[in-house]
Motif scaffolding. Structure first.
Motif, PDB file in Angstrom:
ATOM      1  N   LEU A   1       0.068  -4.896   0.752  1.00 32.16           N
ATOM      2  CA  LEU A   1      -0.847  -5.126  -0.417  1.00 32.16           C
ATOM      3  C   LEU A   1      -0.085  -5.103  -1.774  1.00 32.16           C
ATOM      4  CD1 LEU A   1      -3.712  -2.488   0.711  1.00 32.16           C
ATOM      5  CD2 LEU A   1      -3.549  -5.039   0.966  1.00 32.16           C
ATOM      6  N   ARG A   2      -0.727  -5.474  -2.888  1.00 33.27           N
ATOM      7  CA  ARG A   2       0.038  -5.786  -4.012  1.00 33.27           C
ATOM      8  C   ARG A   2      -0.871  -5.573  -5.096  1.00 33.27           C
ATOM      9  NH1 ARG A   2       4.765  -9.361  -3.966  1.00 33.27           N
ATOM     10  NH2 ARG A   2       5.269  -9.748  -1.658  1.00 33.27           N
TER      11      ARG A   2
ATOM     12  N   PHE B   1      -5.394  -6.840  -8.165  1.00 31.95           N
ATOM     13  CA  PHE B   1      -5.060  -6.462  -6.648  1.00 31.95           C
ATOM     14  C   PHE B   1      -5.094  -7.450  -6.147  1.00 31.95           C
ATOM     15  CE2 PHE B   1      -6.818  -4.331  -2.657  1.00 31.95           C
ATOM     16  CZ  PHE B   1      -5.735  -4.161  -2.486  1.00 31.95           C
ATOM     17  N   LYS B   2      -3.912  -7.590  -5.070  1.00 30.17           N
ATOM     18  CA  LYS B   2      -3.856  -8.875  -4.336  1.00 30.17           C
ATOM     19  C   LYS B   2      -3.625  -8.728  -2.980  1.00 30.17           C
ATOM     20  CE  LYS B   2      -1.219 -13.073  -5.082  1.00 30.17           C
ATOM     21  NZ  LYS B   2      -2.330 -14.027  -5.601  1.00 30.17           N
TER      22      LYS B   2
ATOM     23  N   SER C   1      -6.834 -15.136  -4.328  1.00 29.44           N
ATOM     24  CA  SER C   1      -7.733 -14.340  -4.463  1.00 29.44           C
ATOM     25  C   SER C   1      -7.095 -13.001  -5.387  1.00 29.44           C
ATOM     26  CB  SER C   1      -8.525 -13.904  -3.496  1.00 29.44           C
ATOM     27  OG  SER C   1      -9.573 -13.047  -3.545  1.00 29.44           O
ATOM     28  N   GLU C   2      -7.670 -12.650  -6.224  1.00 33.20           N
ATOM     29  CA  GLU C   2      -7.369 -11.406  -6.910  1.00 33.20           C
ATOM     30  C   GLU C   2      -8.520 -10.578  -7.581  1.00 33.20           C
ATOM     31  OE1 GLU C   2      -4.697 -12.143 -10.110  1.00 33.20           O
ATOM     32  OE2 GLU C   2      -3.062 -13.182  -8.889  1.00 33.20           O
TER      33      GLU C   2
ATOM     34  N   LEU D   1     -13.461   2.941  -7.136  1.00 29.01           N
ATOM     35  CA  LEU D   1     -12.171   2.238  -6.617  1.00 29.01           C
ATOM     36  C   LEU D   1     -11.910   1.962  -5.293  1.00 29.01           C
ATOM     37  CD1 LEU D   1      -9.973   4.129  -9.436  1.00 29.01           C
ATOM     38  CD2 LEU D   1     -10.819   1.710  -9.677  1.00 29.01           C
ATOM     39  N   ARG D   2     -12.163   2.843  -4.498  1.00 30.18           N
ATOM     40  CA  ARG D   2     -11.992   2.709  -3.105  1.00 30.18           C
ATOM     41  C   ARG D   2     -12.930   1.596  -2.553  1.00 30.18           C
ATOM     42  NH1 ARG D   2      -9.516   6.961  -0.285  1.00 30.18           N
ATOM     43  NH2 ARG D   2      -9.061   9.086  -1.807  1.00 30.18           N
ATOM     44  N   GLU D   3     -14.289   1.653  -2.947  1.00 25.35           N
ATOM     45  CA  GLU D   3     -15.007   0.601  -2.469  1.00 25.35           C
ATOM     46  C   GLU D   3     -14.577  -0.862  -2.943  1.00 25.35           C
ATOM     47  OE1 GLU D   3     -19.035   1.242  -3.754  1.00 25.35           O
ATOM     48  OE2 GLU D   3     -19.422   3.098  -2.936  1.00 25.35           O
ATOM     49  N   ILE D   4     -13.922  -0.910  -4.295  1.00 25.27           N
ATOM     50  CA  ILE D   4     -13.606  -2.300  -4.802  1.00 25.27           C
ATOM     51  C   ILE D   4     -12.274  -2.679  -3.760  1.00 25.27           C
ATOM     52  CG2 ILE D   4     -12.515  -3.641  -6.738  1.00 25.27           C
ATOM     53  CD1 ILE D   4     -13.945  -1.447  -8.464  1.00 25.27           C
ATOM     54  N   ILE D   5     -11.355  -1.850  -3.576  1.00 24.58           N
ATOM     55  CA  ILE D   5     -10.136  -2.013  -2.787  1.00 24.58           C
ATOM     56  C   ILE D   5     -10.518  -2.290  -1.183  1.00 24.58           C
ATOM     57  CG2 ILE D   5      -8.173  -0.996  -1.913  1.00 24.58           C
ATOM     58  CD1 ILE D   5      -8.168   0.891  -4.586  1.00 24.58           C
TER      59      ILE D   5
END
Length: 392
Positions: A325-326, A333-334, A341-342, A358-362
């Motif tokens: 992951l990047r 976040f990529k 997509s980012e 933040l966990r939900e978004i990731i």
């Protein structure tokens, strides 16, 4: 002794004749010159398979989070963090000739934001972080960032990819700060060609950094070489000579398309051809068993201290085993190097999002990750950022 020059070790090997036929955007290679084809077939590999039980790969024993598992069951334990969009070189495959627009400093992640997000990933199961750029060593706070990241409970490896221009003088402190692995980018052993490819001087300083990394005890010291037809492909066997007496892992990387680098399939030297070139000069080249998540195909040579690897993103992708992951310098976040997509983690972080949010978004972004990236010709037409923005 500090190395300041590099002799031309061996004459370039003769290029055998290859016929390139395209099928489903992958290379089908037929050797018209003899034995190389058989050698290639012996070492052709399919995408690696991950373990059936994802928990087995979480060697750091952190509480495992579904946040890091995509819809294909791939577990992501490796986070690459770009620390800056700035660089002290202008490599042709990385940056357009006219340069790039840099993100204003206030919109870049601050050190405490980098560490907070990294801590969230490590607490969820990430056990390896690689620092990239731009050029990470130009940050004045690089040692402090390394120190804070290396102290994260559960992190096993803290690596860095650098162009080596200022690395030598910073390396002792970086090692003290917890840097466990180093990759140094170098695409030619000819000083004049280095200046052409990077649009800057500095070959001797990069060689000094490679030597300093060996002296500091890094084993192996990884040297990344992007192979481009007509530019440096005839130097491959010279690079292999670097592995003879030193713990250097030379990594030959297929030329990849990014915005502004004028990618052309004619510049691409495919894995099969690279392999054939090397084995003609070094017939004892032997494949090493790779980890399922390894991006490189790794080889050893009788009598050589170091090793040789090939990164085949274009002709034999390794998407099935991808665990990477990047996090970009601007906080985006990529989930795929080649995917456009980012999603921003900076904005919710600054707007007060807690760890669960933040966990939900990731997790949602990871679940959207595709099974594999597009074929090479589609990639060349897909909008994506320049490599300098994404991070090496």
């Amino acid at each position: 002794m500090i190395i300041t020059t590099m002799k031309r070790y061996l004459p370039a090997t003769r290029l055998v004749n290859w016929h390139l036929g395209f099928s489903s955007f992958t290379f089908s290679l037929v050797n018209h010159g003899g034995g190389g084809s058989g050698f290639f077939n012996a070492y052709a590999t399919s995408c690696a398979k991950l373990q059936d039980d994802p928990a087995n790969a979480n060697a750091n024993n952190n509480p495992y989070s579904d946040m890091l598992v995509d819809s294909f069951g791939r577990m992501h334990t490796y986070l690459r963090i770009s620390l800056t969009e700035r660089c002290n070189l202008r490599c042709q495959y990385c940056m357009p000739s006219e340069g790039v627009d840099l993100t204003p400093s206030p919109q870049l992640l601050a050190p405490n934001e980098i560490v907070r997000l990294a801590s969230l990933f490590v607490a969820s199961g990430v056990n390896k972080i690689r620092l990239t750029g731009g050029e990470p060593t130009i940050r004045k706070d690089i040692e402090e960032i390394c120190s804070q990241l290396s102290n994260l409970k559960g992190l096993e490896k803290l690596a860095m990819t650098t162009n080596g221009i200022v690395l030598a003088k910073k390396l002792p402190k970086l090692k003290e700060s917890g840097l466990t692995s180093i990759n140094i980018s170098l695409d030619t052993l000819v000083p004049a060609k280095f200046e052409f490819l990077t649009r800057r001087k500095g070959f001797e300083r990069v060689m000094e950094s490679i030597h300093a990394a060996v002296e500091c005890g890094y084993n192996p010291v990884k040297v990344n070489c992007v192979v481009m037809r007509g530019l440096n492909d005839e130097e491959m066997c010279d690079f292999v000579e670097l592995t003879r007496d030193r713990p250097i892992n030379v990594r030959f990387i297929e030329f990849m398309p990014f915005d502004g680098n004028v990618w052309n399939v004619k510049k691409l030297v495919p894995y099969a051809e690279m392999l054939d070139r090397v084995v003609k000069q070094f017939p004892s080249l032997e494949r090493i068993q790779d980890h399922p998540t390894e991006t490189a195909k790794n080889f050893k040579i009788d009598g050589h201290v170091g090793t040789v690897s090939f990164i085949t993103s274009m002709t034999e992708h390794f998407c099935a085993g991808c665990n990477r992951l990047r996090l970009l310098a601007d906080g985006n976040f990529k989930v795929c190097l080649f995917g456009p997509s980012e999603v921003s983690l900076r904005d919710p972080l600054r707007n007060g999002a807690d760890e669960n949010e933040l966990r939900e978004i990731i997790g949602a972004a990871v679940k959207r990750k595709k099974a594999s990236h597009a074929g090479m010709f589609d990639l060349a037409k897909t909008a994506n950022r320049p490599m300098i923005h994404i991070g090496g």
